[in-house]
Design an enzyme around this catalytic site. Structure first.
Site, PDB file in Angstrom:
ATOM      1  N   ASN A 156     -18.103  26.809 -23.675  1.00  0.00           N
ATOM      2  CA  ASN A 156     -18.598  25.621 -22.985  1.00  0.00           C
ATOM      3  C   ASN A 156     -18.428  25.717 -21.457  1.00  0.00           C
ATOM      4  OD1 ASN A 156     -19.206  24.411 -25.451  1.00  0.00           O
ATOM      5  ND2 ASN A 156     -17.136  23.582 -25.656  1.00  0.00           N
ATOM      6  N   GLU A 159     -19.561  21.064 -15.866  1.00  0.00           N
ATOM      7  CA  GLU A 159     -19.672  19.683 -16.386  1.00  0.00           C
ATOM      8  C   GLU A 159     -18.807  18.721 -15.579  1.00  0.00           C
ATOM      9  OE1 GLU A 159     -19.953  19.416 -21.019  1.00  0.00           O
ATOM     10  OE2 GLU A 159     -18.788  21.189 -20.522  1.00  0.00           O
ATOM     11  N   ASN A 214      -2.503  -3.008  12.679  1.00  0.00           N
ATOM     12  CA  ASN A 214      -3.963  -2.912  12.553  1.00  0.00           C
ATOM     13  C   ASN A 214      -4.542  -1.715  13.303  1.00  0.00           C
ATOM     14  OD1 ASN A 214      -3.591  -5.238  11.142  1.00  0.00           O
ATOM     15  ND2 ASN A 214      -4.589  -6.598  12.628  1.00  0.00           N
ATOM     16  N   SER A 227       0.845  -1.217   0.000  1.00  0.00           N
ATOM     17  CA  SER A 227       0.000   0.000   0.000  1.00  0.00           C
ATOM     18  C   SER A 227       0.867   1.249   0.000  1.00  0.00           C
ATOM     19  CB  SER A 227      -0.924   0.008   1.222  1.00  0.00           C
ATOM     20  OG  SER A 227      -0.165  -0.049   2.420  1.00  0.00           O
ATOM     21  N   LYS A 280     -17.939  28.567 -29.895  1.00  0.00           N
ATOM     22  CA  LYS A 280     -18.371  27.856 -28.700  1.00  0.00           C
ATOM     23  C   LYS A 280     -17.857  28.441 -27.391  1.00  0.00           C
ATOM     24  CE  LYS A 280     -19.951  24.025 -28.376  1.00  0.00           C
ATOM     25  NZ  LYS A 280     -21.231  23.625 -27.838  1.00  0.00           N
ATOM     26  N   SER A 294     -14.193  25.409 -28.401  1.00  0.00           N
ATOM     27  CA  SER A 294     -14.064  24.207 -29.214  1.00  0.00           C
ATOM     28  C   SER A 294     -12.866  24.334 -30.148  1.00  0.00           C
ATOM     29  CB  SER A 294     -15.352  24.019 -30.022  1.00  0.00           C
ATOM     30  OG  SER A 294     -15.106  23.265 -31.187  1.00  0.00           O
ATOM     31  N   TYR A 340      -9.516  -7.182  11.453  1.00  0.00           N
ATOM     32  CA  TYR A 340      -8.778  -6.698  10.289  1.00  0.00           C
ATOM     33  C   TYR A 340      -8.699  -7.735   9.166  1.00  0.00           C
ATOM     34  CZ  TYR A 340      -5.558  -4.341   7.312  1.00  0.00           C
ATOM     35  OH  TYR A 340      -5.010  -3.739   6.210  1.00  0.00           O
ATOM     36  N   GLN A 374      -7.410  -2.304   3.285  1.00  0.00           N
ATOM     37  CA  GLN A 374      -6.370  -1.476   2.671  1.00  0.00           C
ATOM     38  C   GLN A 374      -6.877  -0.824   1.381  1.00  0.00           C
ATOM     39  OE1 GLN A 374      -2.196  -2.913   2.603  1.00  0.00           O
ATOM     40  NE2 GLN A 374      -2.451  -3.076   0.393  1.00  0.00           N
ATOM     41  N   THR A 425     -40.716  23.531 -11.780  1.00  0.00           N
ATOM     42  CA  THR A 425     -40.916  22.166 -11.273  1.00  0.00           C
ATOM     43  C   THR A 425     -41.086  21.321 -12.528  1.00  0.00           C
ATOM     44  OG1 THR A 425     -43.311  22.341 -11.143  1.00  0.00           O
ATOM     45  CG2 THR A 425     -42.084  22.962  -9.157  1.00  0.00           C
ATOM     46  N   HIS A 426     -40.607  20.104 -12.497  1.00  0.00           N
ATOM     47  CA  HIS A 426     -40.595  19.247 -13.700  1.00  0.00           C
ATOM     48  C   HIS A 426     -39.856  19.914 -14.858  1.00  0.00           C
ATOM     49  CE1 HIS A 426     -43.845  16.942 -11.654  1.00  0.00           C
ATOM     50  NE2 HIS A 426     -44.210  18.150 -11.262  1.00  0.00           N
TER      51      HIS A 426
HETATM   52  N1  ARG Z   1      -1.151  -1.634   4.798  1.00  0.00           N
HETATM   53  C1  ARG Z   1      -2.242  -1.943   5.665  1.00  0.00           C
HETATM   54  C2  ARG Z   1      -3.434  -1.044   5.353  1.00  0.00           C
HETATM   55  O1  ARG Z   1      -3.286  -0.066   4.715  1.00  0.00           O
HETATM   56  C3  ARG Z   1      -1.851  -1.784   7.092  1.00  0.00           C
HETATM   57  C4  ARG Z   1      -2.268  -2.898   7.987  1.00  0.00           C
HETATM   58  C5  ARG Z   1      -1.727  -4.194   7.571  1.00  0.00           C
HETATM   59  N2  ARG Z   1      -2.009  -5.196   8.535  1.00  0.00           N
HETATM   60  C6  ARG Z   1      -1.735  -6.484   8.316  1.00  0.00           C
HETATM   61  N3  ARG Z   1      -2.023  -7.302   9.247  1.00  0.00           N
HETATM   62  N4  ARG Z   1      -1.252  -6.875   7.168  1.00  0.00           N
HETATM   63  O2  ARG Z   1      -4.521  -1.348   5.780  1.00  0.00           O
END
Ligand code: ARG
Length: 497
Positions: A287, A292, A112, A25, A285, A279, A319, A324, A157-158
């Protein structure tokens, strides 16, 4: 470190590179770098206060963490094999001061509880930024409204012309919605502001840690008590994405109206050049691309919400690495919402209503018909349903003969009333003209929340009070966060300096 800090005990070989790239991560963890360092500092302070590690050990660890805090993320080796920022920080400390002392940093904590705490710390600030951005837009809407209290425009409305209203009334309708969004963001903030630290993997620890102390050091309002819930829940994140998605939904409606109303077909507003593009082939144009994209970004945040809900749905308790995958959806939702509100605020500030066109269109399509029926009730003593039918008949006859509201006369009233209730109703032509006048129709509506000038002034006053109240609350929260961050660093410094 060969197989690596984390794996060398359990595994003989490093993870397959494709596999470790897949589970890392690291790139999404940049947002939580500072929070992770702060959490490690707070945890270390608590460990020594509780006598779990010595003062000297704590001082050594804190000095390393402090140098990381000052030096920033560039001090870290972020190779994906480390899995995440939590391991990168621990590895940094161990490299700096050795494993004998540095290895004590992870006593009585887990990734965790740490990841949940880090997300909450980062999210707190993002929610405050989001709240401030919404307040800015509400303020801008109020300023625009103040300039347009008497700007009569068609109300729909509508998407059919319904009754005349004022541009101020329209703008204040969004102030009301965005103020509710701010309340939702504040609720999300309060849900988020609770410390999971000390939950460890999910079942706490037998070390005599002080969870409340860590919570205080990190400026959390309270401890997230049940340790299984503390690591396994992400409803604070779902609520935050939800609040963002609802705010974006509200913003997308405003965006849609800017797109429609700036078209030649409506011609009600001018979007300034600075917020328009053109455009590559059609030279004429102009826009409304900002609106948007705001409309489209709403879809993205809604998608994030659906994705995040699906991810947590039926997930076994405590967990799972699935969680993640939720975090980037969270950051993307809040960041996209902030940038959408930021640019739309600037656009609204520069928006120009086309007042003459608004008035002209407000008078089209028999928009004062409801007011004429109300006048008949008051002047001729009819029931509302009788008056409604009579006016309806006047209009259908006029439409058949290609006549407009301006052409309606007392004779039309007499004829229609005869047809509908079997007797002739009449009134002074003067009164009928007045009832059919768009300006008069709007200016006479001054009950609570209505588009009349008197009612609008009351709404403006009330909304300004609300705005101030939310401003103060967010400011107080932000100050508390800043102070807890400063105090944490001071607490660390006095232990090693
Ligand atoms: N990289 C993990 C996350 O973003 C952190 C916790 C990972 N815990 C584990 N037991 N692998 O959630």
């Amino acid at each position: 470190m060969g197989v690596g800090l984390l794996r060398r005990g359990r595994f003989a070989r490093p993870m397959d590179p494709t596999a470790s790239e897949y589970i890392s991560s690291m790139k999404d963890d940049l947002t939580i770098f500072h929070p992770v360092v702060q959490i490690n500092i707070a945890h270390t302070i608590m460990l020594t206060e509780q006598g779990i590690i010595s003062e000297k050990e704590a001082a050594t660890i804190l000095e390393a963490l402090h140098s990381l805090h000052r030096g920033g993320i560039s001090k870290l080796d972020l190779r994906p094999e480390l899995e995440d920022i939590h391991m990168a920080v621990e590895e940094f400390v161990i490299k700096e001061i050795g494993e004998e002392i540095g290895g004590k940093l992870h006593t009585a904590k887990s990734r965790n509880d740490q990841v949940s705490a880090a997300i909450r710390l980062a999210l707190r600030k993002k929610l405050l930024d989001l709240g401030d951005q919404l307040l800015k837009l509400v303020n801008t809407l109020l300023v625009q409204a103040e300039k347009n209290i008497e700007t009569v425009m068609p109300g729909y409305t509508h998407l059919q012309t319904a009754e005349p209203t004022t541009f101020a009334h329209y703008l204040l309708s969004y102030c009301a919605a965005f103020l509710r969004d701010i309340e939702r963001i504040e609720n999300a903030y309060e849900m988020t502001n609770s410390s999971p630290m000390g939950a460890c993997a999910f079942a706490g620890t037998s070390f005599p840690i002080d969870r409340a102390r860590v919570a205080r050091l990190l400026g959390f309002k309270k401890v997230d008590e049940n340790t299984m819930d503390a690591v396994g829940s992400r409803d604070f994140a779902l609520q935050s994405i939800g609040a963002a998605a609802i705010a974006m939904t509200n913003l997308s409606r405003l965006a849609e109206e800017i797109i429609l109303w700036s078209s030649a077909e409506f011609s009600l507003i001018n979007v300034p050049d600075e917020f328009s593009s053109t455009s590559s082939i059609m030279p004429q144009k102009k826009n409304p691309v900002i609106a948007e994209l705001a409309r489209a970004k709403a879809a993205r945040v809604m998608g994030n919400l659906a994705g995040a809900l699906a991810l947590v749905k039926a997930l076994p308790q405590a967990y799972n690495l699935d969680l993640q995958e939720l975090t980037p959806l969270l950051w993307n939702s809040i960041d996209e919402t902030i940038s959408s509100f930021e640019v739309m605020e600037k656009l609204i500030a520069a928006l120009k209503p086309r007042r003459e066109e608004m008035l002209k269109q407000a008078e089209r399509g028999f928009s004062a018909a409801t007011e004429l029926a109300a006048t008949l009730v008051r002047e001729a003593g009819l029931s509302f349903r009788e008056a409604h039918s009579i006016v309806g008949r006047m209009i259908s006859t006029a439409v058949e003969n290609n006549r407009t509201a301006a052409d309606l006369t007392v004779d039309d009233l007499k004829k229609a009333s005869h047809e509908i209730i079997g007797r002739e109703i009449t009134m002074a032509q003067e009164k009928m003209k007045k009832a059919l006048d768009a300006r008069n129709c709007v200016y006479s509506r001054n009950i609570i929340g209505a588009p009349g000038p008197k009612a609008l002034k009351q709404q403006l006053t009330a909304l300004k009070t609300k705005l101030r109240k939310h401003h103060k609350l967010l400011w107080t929260w932000r100050r508390a966060v800043t102070r807890s961050e400063e105090n944490l660093i001071k607490e660390a410094e006095r232990r090693f300096k």
